[in-house]
Design a protein around this motif. Structure first.
Motif, PDB file in Angstrom:
ATOM      1  N   GLN A 117       4.466   5.583  -5.514  1.00 54.17           N
ATOM      2  CA  GLN A 117       4.571   5.545  -6.972  1.00 54.17           C
ATOM      3  C   GLN A 117       3.566   6.501  -7.609  1.00 54.17           C
ATOM      4  O   GLN A 117       3.884   7.158  -8.612  1.00 54.17           O
ATOM      5  CB  GLN A 117       4.353   4.116  -7.486  1.00 54.17           C
ATOM      6  N   SER A 118       2.389   6.610  -7.016  1.00 56.49           N
ATOM      7  CA  SER A 118       1.371   7.540  -7.533  1.00 56.49           C
ATOM      8  C   SER A 118       1.842   8.980  -7.455  1.00 56.49           C
ATOM      9  O   SER A 118       1.414   9.830  -8.231  1.00 56.49           O
ATOM     10  CB  SER A 118       0.065   7.379  -6.744  1.00 56.49           C
ATOM     11  N   ALA A 119       2.744   9.252  -6.493  1.00 58.62           N
ATOM     12  CA  ALA A 119       3.291  10.605  -6.332  1.00 58.62           C
ATOM     13  C   ALA A 119       4.572  10.813  -7.148  1.00 58.62           C
ATOM     14  O   ALA A 119       5.220  11.854  -7.039  1.00 58.62           O
ATOM     15  CB  ALA A 119       3.564  10.867  -4.852  1.00 58.62           C
ATOM     16  N   GLY A 120       4.952   9.786  -7.932  1.00 59.11           N
ATOM     17  CA  GLY A 120       6.128   9.913  -8.773  1.00 59.11           C
ATOM     18  C   GLY A 120       7.443   9.754  -8.038  1.00 59.11           C
ATOM     19  O   GLY A 120       8.496  10.190  -8.522  1.00 59.11           O
ATOM     20  N   ILE A 121       7.399   9.127  -6.874  1.00 59.29           N
ATOM     21  CA  ILE A 121       8.612   8.933  -6.068  1.00 59.29           C
ATOM     22  C   ILE A 121       9.192   7.551  -6.371  1.00 59.29           C
ATOM     23  O   ILE A 121       8.488   6.540  -6.238  1.00 59.29           O
ATOM     24  CB  ILE A 121       8.294   9.061  -4.565  1.00 59.29           C
ATOM     25  N   PRO A 122      10.465   7.471  -6.776  1.00 61.91           N
ATOM     26  CA  PRO A 122      11.065   6.156  -7.042  1.00 61.91           C
ATOM     27  C   PRO A 122      11.204   5.357  -5.750  1.00 61.91           C
ATOM     28  O   PRO A 122      11.600   5.896  -4.713  1.00 61.91           O
ATOM     29  CB  PRO A 122      12.431   6.490  -7.647  1.00 61.91           C
ATOM     30  N   VAL A 123      10.871   4.084  -5.819  1.00 66.60           N
ATOM     31  CA  VAL A 123      10.842   3.274  -4.600  1.00 66.60           C
ATOM     32  C   VAL A 123      11.197   1.824  -4.925  1.00 66.60           C
ATOM     33  O   VAL A 123      10.804   1.301  -5.972  1.00 66.60           O
ATOM     34  CB  VAL A 123       9.453   3.362  -3.910  1.00 66.60           C
ATOM     35  N   ILE A 124      11.970   1.186  -4.044  1.00 68.04           N
ATOM     36  CA  ILE A 124      12.188  -0.258  -4.122  1.00 68.04           C
ATOM     37  C   ILE A 124      12.040  -0.834  -2.720  1.00 68.04           C
ATOM     38  O   ILE A 124      12.273  -0.147  -1.725  1.00 68.04           O
ATOM     39  CB  ILE A 124      13.548  -0.644  -4.734  1.00 68.04           C
ATOM     40  N   ALA A 125      11.664  -2.107  -2.659  1.00 71.02           N
ATOM     41  CA  ALA A 125      11.499  -2.794  -1.373  1.00 71.02           C
ATOM     42  C   ALA A 125      12.246  -4.118  -1.453  1.00 71.02           C
ATOM     43  O   ALA A 125      11.669  -5.152  -1.788  1.00 71.02           O
ATOM     44  CB  ALA A 125      10.024  -3.014  -1.060  1.00 71.02           C
ATOM     45  N   PRO A 126      13.546  -4.112  -1.152  1.00 75.56           N
ATOM     46  CA  PRO A 126      14.344  -5.333  -1.279  1.00 75.56           C
ATOM     47  C   PRO A 126      14.024  -6.332  -0.172  1.00 75.56           C
ATOM     48  O   PRO A 126      13.464  -5.968   0.862  1.00 75.56           O
ATOM     49  CB  PRO A 126      15.778  -4.809  -1.133  1.00 75.56           C
TER      50      PRO A 126
ATOM     51  N   GLY B 173       0.815  -1.216   0.000  1.00 72.25           N
ATOM     52  CA  GLY B 173       0.000   0.000   0.000  1.00 72.25           C
ATOM     53  C   GLY B 173       0.842   1.256   0.000  1.00 72.25           C
ATOM     54  O   GLY B 173       0.494   2.265  -0.642  1.00 72.25           O
ATOM     55  N   VAL B 174       1.960   1.216   0.703  1.00 70.37           N
ATOM     56  CA  VAL B 174       2.876   2.361   0.759  1.00 70.37           C
ATOM     57  C   VAL B 174       3.543   2.568  -0.595  1.00 70.37           C
ATOM     58  O   VAL B 174       3.655   3.700  -1.090  1.00 70.37           O
ATOM     59  CB  VAL B 174       3.944   2.138   1.853  1.00 70.37           C
ATOM     60  N   ILE B 175       3.968   1.466  -1.229  1.00 71.12           N
ATOM     61  CA  ILE B 175       4.589   1.547  -2.557  1.00 71.12           C
ATOM     62  C   ILE B 175       3.627   2.177  -3.555  1.00 71.12           C
ATOM     63  O   ILE B 175       4.001   3.067  -4.325  1.00 71.12           O
ATOM     64  CB  ILE B 175       5.021   0.147  -3.032  1.00 71.12           C
TER      65      ILE B 175
ATOM     66  N   ALA C 180       1.589  -3.564  12.526  1.00 67.74           N
ATOM     67  CA  ALA C 180       1.476  -3.663  11.072  1.00 67.74           C
ATOM     68  C   ALA C 180       0.912  -2.373  10.468  1.00 67.74           C
ATOM     69  O   ALA C 180       0.090  -2.403   9.555  1.00 67.74           O
ATOM     70  CB  ALA C 180       0.608  -4.855  10.684  1.00 67.74           C
ATOM     71  N   VAL C 181       1.382  -1.240  10.943  1.00 64.79           N
ATOM     72  CA  VAL C 181       0.826   0.056  10.532  1.00 64.79           C
ATOM     73  C   VAL C 181       1.012   0.320   9.040  1.00 64.79           C
ATOM     74  O   VAL C 181       0.193   1.000   8.416  1.00 64.79           O
ATOM     75  CB  VAL C 181       1.438   1.195  11.393  1.00 64.79           C
ATOM     76  N   ALA C 182       2.060  -0.240   8.436  1.00 66.10           N
ATOM     77  CA  ALA C 182       2.250  -0.033   6.995  1.00 66.10           C
ATOM     78  C   ALA C 182       1.174  -0.750   6.186  1.00 66.10           C
ATOM     79  O   ALA C 182       0.860  -0.342   5.063  1.00 66.10           O
ATOM     80  CB  ALA C 182       3.639  -0.520   6.571  1.00 66.10           C
ATOM     81  N   VAL C 183       0.602  -1.813   6.765  1.00 63.15           N
ATOM     82  CA  VAL C 183      -0.490  -2.533   6.108  1.00 63.15           C
ATOM     83  C   VAL C 183      -1.821  -1.848   6.385  1.00 63.15           C
ATOM     84  O   VAL C 183      -2.646  -1.646   5.487  1.00 63.15           O
ATOM     85  CB  VAL C 183      -0.539  -4.004   6.585  1.00 63.15           C
ATOM     86  N   SER C 184      -2.034  -1.458   7.644  1.00 62.14           N
ATOM     87  CA  SER C 184      -3.337  -0.913   8.039  1.00 62.14           C
ATOM     88  C   SER C 184      -3.488   0.581   7.732  1.00 62.14           C
ATOM     89  O   SER C 184      -4.595   1.056   7.491  1.00 62.14           O
ATOM     90  CB  SER C 184      -3.585  -1.147   9.532  1.00 62.14           C
ATOM     91  N   ARG C 185      -2.380   1.316   7.739  1.00 57.37           N
ATOM     92  CA  ARG C 185      -2.424   2.775   7.506  1.00 57.37           C
ATOM     93  C   ARG C 185      -1.359   3.198   6.493  1.00 57.37           C
ATOM     94  O   ARG C 185      -0.475   4.007   6.816  1.00 57.37           O
ATOM     95  CB  ARG C 185      -2.181   3.541   8.813  1.00 57.37           C
ATOM     96  N   PRO C 186      -1.412   2.652   5.280  1.00 59.22           N
ATOM     97  CA  PRO C 186      -0.355   2.972   4.313  1.00 59.22           C
ATOM     98  C   PRO C 186      -0.262   4.466   3.994  1.00 59.22           C
ATOM     99  O   PRO C 186       0.835   4.980   3.757  1.00 59.22           O
ATOM    100  CB  PRO C 186      -0.728   2.149   3.080  1.00 59.22           C
TER     101      PRO C 186
ATOM    102  N   ALA D 147      -0.798   7.065   6.042  1.00 61.46           N
ATOM    103  CA  ALA D 147      -0.072   7.763   7.109  1.00 61.46           C
ATOM    104  C   ALA D 147       1.428   7.521   6.987  1.00 61.46           C
ATOM    105  O   ALA D 147       2.242   8.435   7.180  1.00 61.46           O
ATOM    106  CB  ALA D 147      -0.570   7.298   8.476  1.00 61.46           C
ATOM    107  N   VAL D 148       1.802   6.283   6.659  1.00 62.28           N
ATOM    108  CA  VAL D 148       3.215   5.944   6.495  1.00 62.28           C
ATOM    109  C   VAL D 148       3.791   6.672   5.287  1.00 62.28           C
ATOM    110  O   VAL D 148       4.873   7.279   5.361  1.00 62.28           O
ATOM    111  CB  VAL D 148       3.386   4.412   6.358  1.00 62.28           C
ATOM    112  N   ALA D 149       3.060   6.639   4.171  1.00 62.07           N
ATOM    113  CA  ALA D 149       3.540   7.292   2.948  1.00 62.07           C
ATOM    114  C   ALA D 149       3.639   8.808   3.134  1.00 62.07           C
ATOM    115  O   ALA D 149       4.562   9.443   2.602  1.00 62.07           O
ATOM    116  CB  ALA D 149       2.622   6.958   1.773  1.00 62.07           C
TER     117      ALA D 149
END
Length: 239
Positions: free
Chosen positions: A29-38, A23-25, A218-224, A226-228
């Protein structure tokens, strides 16, 4: 300050994988920010931090490291990499140089996580089997993801990735927050890491802190969102 938008590197913690950032990715990405999650190897603090640092160093331009949970300990060390311009802690450990996860946790009452770990073993080349831990499946919802829908939590519990037990005792060889700006999100209803541990580490690091009062670990799952939003703040500040 950089003239290019930093690449955001999302480092997951124990008992999760990179999909936990989905959800954060999507938001970034919608904001045009490059992102990777290794992938985080989850085999030991020093080795895992070296892996994250290696990923960051191979990216052209500035990097913001974002760590969830145990991933926060890794970005604390890996953040010394030259092109890292900021650190973002999400319900995470912010260690001091020479400090272990066990030592930081030991300053505060233990969370329900500690009594709900299940031990497994895994083979080590040329040596005795080593110990790794997961969260007992029946305890996973309440400990890790109390604000996530039950059907999603069942999948997360089945797919959790174990952490080498030795990671709790390894000491951080560096603390990048001493020289790099940092941001932190405290999950106020976290049952995996005592929120006081998150607050203490963030304050010590001089981080810009937000608190999501009723958020689980698991806030990145439940509140993507807020994290983003916090990551976007870090991106703006370092661009």
């Amino acid at each position: 300050m950089s003239t290019t938008t930093p690449t955001v590197v999302l480092v997951h913690g124990a008992f999760a994988d990179a999909a936990s950032w989905s959800g954060v990715i999507d938001d970034l990405q919608s904001a045009g920010i490059p992102v990777i999650a290794p992938p985080n190897p989850l085999r030991g603090l020093v080795a895992d931090a070296a892996y994250v640092a290696s990923v960051a160093s191979q990216i052209d331009g500035p990097v913001i490291l974002v760590g969830h949970s145990y991933g926060g300990a890794l970005i604390t060390v890996a953040g010394t990499t030259d092109n890292v311009v900021g650190l973002v802690y999400i319900a995470a450990y912010a260690l001091e140089e020479g400090e272990s996860l066990g030592e930081l946790q030991g300053r505060f009452p233990l969370s329900p996580l500690v009594s709900n770990l299940k031990e497994w073993t895994y083979p080590v080349a040329g040596g005795d089997p080593a110990v790794e831990v997961t969260i007992a499946e029946d305890a996973f919802p309440s400990v890790f993801a109390a604000d996530v829908p039950a059907d999603v939590t069942k999948v997360l519990a089945a797919a959790q990735r174990p952490l080498a037990a030795a990671a709790f005792e390894e000491k951080a060889p560096a603390a990048a927050w001493r020289t790099k700006p940092s941001w932190a999100l405290v999950a106020g209803a976290d049952n995996a890491i005592n929120p006081e541990v998150e607050r203490f580490g963030a304050k010590r690091a001089g981080a810009t802190v937000i608190e999501v009062e009723d958020a689980s670990h698991a806030v990145a799952v439940s509140r993507p969102r807020a994290v983003a939003d916090l990551i976007r703040e870090a991106v703006r500040a370092t661009s």
